[in-house]
Design an enzyme around this catalytic site. Structure first.
Site, PDB file in Angstrom:
ATOM      1  CG  ASP A 137     -23.504  -3.344  -5.498  1.00 53.47           C
ATOM      2  OD1 ASP A 137     -23.476  -2.137  -5.192  1.00 53.47           O
ATOM      3  OD2 ASP A 137     -23.365  -3.750  -6.658  1.00 53.47           O
ATOM      4  CE  LYS A 165     -25.888 -10.514 -13.390  1.00 53.49           C
ATOM      5  NZ  LYS A 165     -26.104 -10.188 -11.963  1.00 53.49           N
TER       6      LYS A 165
END
Length: 455
Positions: free
Chosen positions: A226, A121
């Site tokens: 989130d 990532k």
């Protein structure tokens, strides 16, 4: 910007040396001067300009000559530095296809020598789709200036730390392998994002598992902030895995309840639309109340203190108490009382000063020829304004205006002030003369002048 790792094969040690020099210069420069890059890189034959030209061709650096001739790193150059470090550590040896794109990151497949496939990532904060990082995230904390590359590095470090801690406490998260700069390497989840799933065999069980994860995180002192269908992975066996952790906050945050309720609302809303769940039917299984939604106030933090261990963003209980006191008005009342006390002190000082104002006018009229004498007179009289003797004199003057003792004391005080002023004036003048005549032939004359002045 597309990541083309084929360029890595043709980059030399000097290229990476100059890239590292630009990175080091960007610690305190927005645009690193060309001379500074050459001094930091310190190549043998002065080939820094040639290397920069090659890096500029591959878009690893950006040239800016608006204010002065300089360069800055691009995200592609920062990617190459992180990938090169990971390869040198032996974390992975190959970079594959891109498997995910987010508003603040890109995800690629990588593999090591054993053929194990992992996920890499790369955080890319500062995109046009997500530039409100300063208000939405707390990476900066007390800092006023920031760089997008530096913010991406902070986000990667924070996510790696959360992933490690949650894995140690048994949460279903990817296995964190390594972290460098803005790059995080983790295990690859064999599953799909929940948003892509159209059917589930047991949607009620999956729903209860996801809601239990939110509650369990809060019991450990953390809130995801989130937690939606885009950040939940599910495999063929309907096993749930959480991803994306840089925005997590503590339960002591001032907006913790709002974030908690928002995560719960996202899950309820998604399962209600996608799988047509009626939450009134399963309310008896989840909660004894009429509503099946877990409340933030009913959660007790008994499972651990991960927010303190990881320094999650949030306010302490003391800060919350201070804010509540301020809202209730306790602080305002204290400020009003302090202002009243200060005003009373000022009034008493003004009264004491008015009692000696008459003496000051008479003394300054006599000594107005010398500017220094006027300044010296003002300082002792102002200092005497707060004394109890002066306050007693002012009170006696208001009570008995014709008292003879008061007149004598005022005259005595006036004579003392004049003597102190003259003494200070002579002391300054003699010090100047002694400094001028030090070591000279006119020292005897200055001594005679001192004696005459004293007579």
């Amino acid at each position: 910007m597309k990541l083309d790792v084929d360029v890595l094969r043709y980059l030399s040690k000097d290229d990476f040396r100059v890239l590292t020099a630009v990175e080091m210069g960007m610690r305190n420069h927005e645009i690193v001067p060309s001379d500074l890059i050459g001094r930091i890189a310190s190549l043998k034959h002065g080939g820094t300009y040639k290397v920069l030209k090659n890096l500029l061709k591959h878009k690893l650096v950006h040239h800016d000559s608006s204010k002065y001739d300089g360069f800055r790193l691009t995200y592609l150059g920062y990617d190459f530095l992180a990938i090169k470090t990971m390869v040198n550590r032996g974390v992975f040896t190959a970079v594959g296809r891109q498997i995910g794109v987010g508003k603040e990151s890109d995800i690629f497949e990588v593999s090591n020598e054993d053929g194990t496939v992992m996920a890499m990532k790369l955080h890319r904060l500062g995109r046009t789709s997500f530039r409100a990082v300063k208000s939405k995230r707390d990476y900066l904390r007390h800092r006023s200036s920031f760089n997008w590359l530096y913010l991406s590095r902070l986000a990667a470090l924070k996510e790696f730390a959360f992933m490690k801690a949650l894995e140690e406490h048994g949460f279903p998260v990817p296995n964190a392998v390594d972290c460098n700069r803005h790059c995080v390497v983790m295990s690859l989840i064999q599953g799909y994002p929940l948003v892509q799933v159209k059917q589930l065999q047991n949607p009620e069980t999956v729903f209860e598992t996801i809601i239990g994860l939110v509650v369990r995180l809060a019991e450990h002192g953390l809130i995801h902030c989130d937690f939606n269908e885009f950040n939940i992975m599910i495999d063929d066996d309907e096993k749930v895995t959480m991803i994306d952790f840089p925005q997590m906050v503590s339960v002591s945050h001032r907006n913790a309840q709002m974030y908690f309720d928002r995560d719960i609302e996202c899950i309820f809303k998604f399962f209600g639309k996608r799988f047509n769940l009626s939450f009134e039917e399963c309310s008896d299984d989840i909660d004894d109340d009429e509503s099946s939604r877990p409340s933030f106030s009913s959660i007790t933090k008994t499972a651990g203190f991960l927010d303190k261990e990881l320094a999650a963003s949030g306010f302490t209980r003391k800060d919350e108490d201070d804010i509540q006191k301020f809202i209730e008005g306790d602080v305002e009342e204290d400020d009003v009382s302090d202002d009243e006390h200060d005003s009373e002190l000022c009034q008493t000082n003004i009264k004491g000063f008015d009692s000696l104002h008459l003496d000051q006018e008479e003394s300054t009229s006599r000594c107005n020829e010398e500017g220094q004498v006027v300044e010296i007179l003002q300082s002792p009289e102002v200092g005497q304004s707060g004394d109890p003797e002066s306050q007693n004199l002012s009170s006696n003057e208001g009570d008995e205006n014709d008292d003879t003792e008061l007149v004598k004391s005022l005259a005595k005080q006036r004579r003392r002030a004049m003597a102190a002023a003259r003494k200070g004036h002579h002391k300054n003048s003699t010090s100047r003369n002694s400094y001028k005549d030090k070591g000279g032939k006119s020292s005897n004359n200055s001594k005679i002048q001192k004696q005459l002045a004293s007579w």
